[in-house]
Design an enzyme around this catalytic site. Structure first.
Site, PDB file in Angstrom:
ATOM      1  N   ASP A 156      37.127  38.675  23.030  1.00  0.00           N
ATOM      2  CA  ASP A 156      35.947  38.470  23.884  1.00  0.00           C
ATOM      3  C   ASP A 156      35.784  39.651  24.831  1.00  0.00           C
ATOM      4  O   ASP A 156      35.524  39.481  26.021  1.00  0.00           O
ATOM      5  CB  ASP A 156      36.099  37.156  24.666  1.00  0.00           C
ATOM      6  CG  ASP A 156      34.744  36.677  25.186  1.00  0.00           C
ATOM      7  OD1 ASP A 156      34.723  35.798  26.066  1.00  0.00           O
ATOM      8  OD2 ASP A 156      33.709  37.220  24.747  1.00  0.00           O
ATOM      9  N   LYS A 212      33.983  42.230  26.685  1.00  0.00           N
ATOM     10  CA  LYS A 212      32.605  42.530  27.119  1.00  0.00           C
ATOM     11  C   LYS A 212      32.669  42.815  28.607  1.00  0.00           C
ATOM     12  O   LYS A 212      33.651  42.421  29.276  1.00  0.00           O
ATOM     13  CB  LYS A 212      31.672  41.344  26.810  1.00  0.00           C
ATOM     14  CG  LYS A 212      32.088  40.040  27.427  1.00  0.00           C
ATOM     15  CD  LYS A 212      31.203  38.905  26.927  1.00  0.00           C
ATOM     16  CE  LYS A 212      31.693  37.584  27.502  1.00  0.00           C
ATOM     17  NZ  LYS A 212      30.980  36.428  26.952  1.00  0.00           N
ATOM     18  N   ASN A 216      33.992  40.377  31.215  1.00  0.00           N
ATOM     19  CA  ASN A 216      35.422  39.998  31.250  1.00  0.00           C
ATOM     20  C   ASN A 216      36.300  41.140  31.713  1.00  0.00           C
ATOM     21  O   ASN A 216      37.501  41.155  31.430  1.00  0.00           O
ATOM     22  CB  ASN A 216      35.883  39.551  29.854  1.00  0.00           C
ATOM     23  CG  ASN A 216      35.317  38.200  29.508  1.00  0.00           C
ATOM     24  OD1 ASN A 216      34.913  37.444  30.393  1.00  0.00           O
ATOM     25  ND2 ASN A 216      35.263  37.891  28.224  1.00  0.00           N
ATOM     26  N   ASP A 255      40.283  37.100  31.791  1.00  0.00           N
ATOM     27  CA  ASP A 255      39.724  35.997  31.008  1.00  0.00           C
ATOM     28  C   ASP A 255      40.225  35.963  29.568  1.00  0.00           C
ATOM     29  O   ASP A 255      39.548  36.382  28.633  1.00  0.00           O
ATOM     30  CB  ASP A 255      38.198  36.092  30.995  1.00  0.00           C
ATOM     31  CG  ASP A 255      37.604  34.707  30.704  1.00  0.00           C
ATOM     32  OD1 ASP A 255      36.449  34.470  31.027  1.00  0.00           O
ATOM     33  OD2 ASP A 255      38.365  33.881  30.161  1.00  0.00           O
ATOM     34  N   THR A 294      27.097  35.280  24.878  1.00  0.00           N
ATOM     35  CA  THR A 294      26.311  36.289  24.199  1.00  0.00           C
ATOM     36  C   THR A 294      26.829  36.563  22.790  1.00  0.00           C
ATOM     37  O   THR A 294      28.031  36.511  22.529  1.00  0.00           O
ATOM     38  CB  THR A 294      26.346  37.625  24.974  1.00  0.00           C
ATOM     39  OG1 THR A 294      25.729  38.607  24.148  1.00  0.00           O
ATOM     40  CG2 THR A 294      27.774  38.068  25.257  1.00  0.00           C
TER      41      THR A 294
HETATM   42  C1  LIG Z   1      33.735  39.724  43.373  1.00  0.00           C
HETATM   43  C2  LIG Z   1      34.630  40.702  44.013  1.00  0.00           C
HETATM   44  N1  LIG Z   1      34.189  41.585  44.924  1.00  0.00           N
HETATM   45  N2  LIG Z   1      35.242  42.312  45.281  1.00  0.00           N
HETATM   46  C3  LIG Z   1      35.158  43.365  46.274  1.00  0.00           C
HETATM   47  C4  LIG Z   1      36.351  41.922  44.610  1.00  0.00           C
HETATM   48  C5  LIG Z   1      35.963  40.887  43.786  1.00  0.00           C
HETATM   49  C6  LIG Z   1      36.847  40.179  42.885  1.00  0.00           C
HETATM   50  N3  LIG Z   1      36.482  39.186  42.043  1.00  0.00           N
HETATM   51  C7  LIG Z   1      37.624  38.846  41.380  1.00  0.00           C
HETATM   52  C8  LIG Z   1      37.877  37.897  40.377  1.00  0.00           C
HETATM   53  C9  LIG Z   1      36.756  37.073  39.862  1.00  0.00           C
HETATM   54  C10 LIG Z   1      35.673  36.628  40.616  1.00  0.00           C
HETATM   55  N4  LIG Z   1      34.828  35.956  39.792  1.00  0.00           N
HETATM   56  N5  LIG Z   1      35.309  36.061  38.571  1.00  0.00           N
HETATM   57  C11 LIG Z   1      34.535  35.537  37.441  1.00  0.00           C
HETATM   58  C12 LIG Z   1      35.033  34.181  37.052  1.00  0.00           C
HETATM   59  C13 LIG Z   1      35.122  33.172  38.025  1.00  0.00           C
HETATM   60  C14 LIG Z   1      35.550  31.907  37.621  1.00  0.00           C
HETATM   61  C15 LIG Z   1      35.894  31.648  36.298  1.00  0.00           C
HETATM   62  C16 LIG Z   1      35.805  32.683  35.351  1.00  0.00           C
HETATM   63  C17 LIG Z   1      35.374  33.946  35.732  1.00  0.00           C
HETATM   64  C18 LIG Z   1      36.492  36.715  38.556  1.00  0.00           C
HETATM   65  C19 LIG Z   1      39.204  37.808  39.901  1.00  0.00           C
HETATM   66 CL1  LIG Z   1      39.641  36.659  38.675  1.00  0.00          CL
HETATM   67  C20 LIG Z   1      40.204  38.649  40.404  1.00  0.00           C
HETATM   68  N6  LIG Z   1      39.938  39.575  41.345  1.00  0.00           N
HETATM   69  C21 LIG Z   1      38.672  39.661  41.824  1.00  0.00           C
HETATM   70  N7  LIG Z   1      38.161  40.499  42.766  1.00  0.00           N
END
Ligand SMILES: Cc1nn(C)cc1-c1nc2c(-c3cnn(Cc4ccccc4)c3)c(Cl)cnc2[nH]1
Length: 289
Positions: free
Chosen positions: A139, A141, A144, A157, A175
């Protein structure tokens, strides 16, 4: 990350929860700090009620935990541990300081060739590591992929990854753009568990980094038709070296796709990525083992 803060048993009280970082199809991710050590991480919260028993999603979460816990690579998001309470499952994940790659791609529209080449080189290194451990991501993309504080990318992921070979039935969602022809064509699913599927997706990713949209983007029906024929056009302003790499990855026959070692040594990659001496020595040592 020493043993003092990695007891076998984690629980929610050990963490101070910070701002929400994002949400996915299942669950949300929060910034979190482990109280005793001050260690910053990302806490992914999944509600058991959303993971109906016996559905593919519960198995996917189990597989994500089982696979990602055992991986150690600078371009793969670390899963430090997990725990659950009566209603929720918690994954303690590495915090990626610069967030989601696809947001950067949308904001910049497309990446300059030097940046795209560095990202592709890091992806190739991570996929080589995964395939050596017989893990197929399946997956790949932009959605992820996360970006670390030093601008390095981190595959996240692993819900769709499998240990090859694998006979679990998979239902597809999301997608179609990144699906390889062997997963579009009905008929034998053996090829679904061949790691060459990740090479096709790497080709789609390279194209999207450089062009700003996926090569087969169209209506769902047309996308499937175009994938099955590898029917894409690469804009003339893409460099001939980059075009060459994309064409050698987006090949219908999985066996004819460029192997990861050759991706890492492709002229377009070598032109933009000066491999540090230590990394080069590591490769040399690894190849002798
Ligand atoms: C947004 C963001 N802005 N900055 C400055 C850092 C981040 C950040 N995000 C992450 C994230 C993060 C956030 N959302 N997602 C998408 C998601 C959420 C729930 C289930 C599946 C997929 C991953 C992670 Cl895992 C791990 N580290 C992260 N860091």
């Amino acid at each position: 990350y020493d043993q003092s803060i990695s007891p076998k048993q984690f629980h929610l009280g050990m963490f101070e929860i910070g701002r929400p970082l994002g949400k996915g199809k299942f669950g949300r991710v929060y910034l979190a700090r482990e109280r005793s050590s001050g260690f910053i991480c990302a806490l992914k919260v999944l509600f058991k009620s959303e993971l109906q028993h016996g559905t593919g999603v519960e198995k996917q979460v189990r597989r994500e935990i089982e696979i990602q816990s055992n991986l150690r690579h600078p371009n793969i998001l670390k899963l430090y541990g997990h725990f659950h309470d009566s209603k929720r499952i918690f994954l303690i994940l590495e915090y990626a300081g610069k967030g989601e790659l696809y947001k950067h791609l949308r904001k910049e529209n497309r990446f300059p060739e030097w940046k795209a080449a560095q990202y592709v080189a890091q992806m190739a290194s991570a996929l080589k590591y995964l395939h050596r451990k017989h893990v197929i991501h399946r997956d790949i993309k932009p959605e992820n992929i996360l970006v670390g504080i030093h601008g390095e990318i981190k595959i996240s992921d692993f819900g769709w990854s499998v240990h090859a070979p694998n006979n679990r039935r998979q239902t597809l969602c999301g997608t179609l753009d990144y699906l390889p022809p062997e997963m579009i064509r009905s008929g034998s699913k053996d090829n679904w568990y061949n790691e060459k599927v990740d090479l096709w997706s790497l080709g789609v990713l390279t194209y999207e980094f450089l062009v700003g949209e996926a090569p087969f983007e169209d209506t769902p029906i047309m996308t499937q038709k175009r994938i099955a024929r590898a029917d894409m056009t690469i804009p003339e302003w893409v460099s001939k070296e980059a075009k060459d790499l994309i064409k050698k990855l987006l090949v219908l026959d999985p066996e004819k796709r460029l192997p990861l070692e050759e991706v890492e040594n492709h002229p377009w990659i070598l032109k933009h990525c000066v491999k540090g001496e230590r990394a080069a020595n590591r490769e040399k040592m690894a190849s002798k083992m």
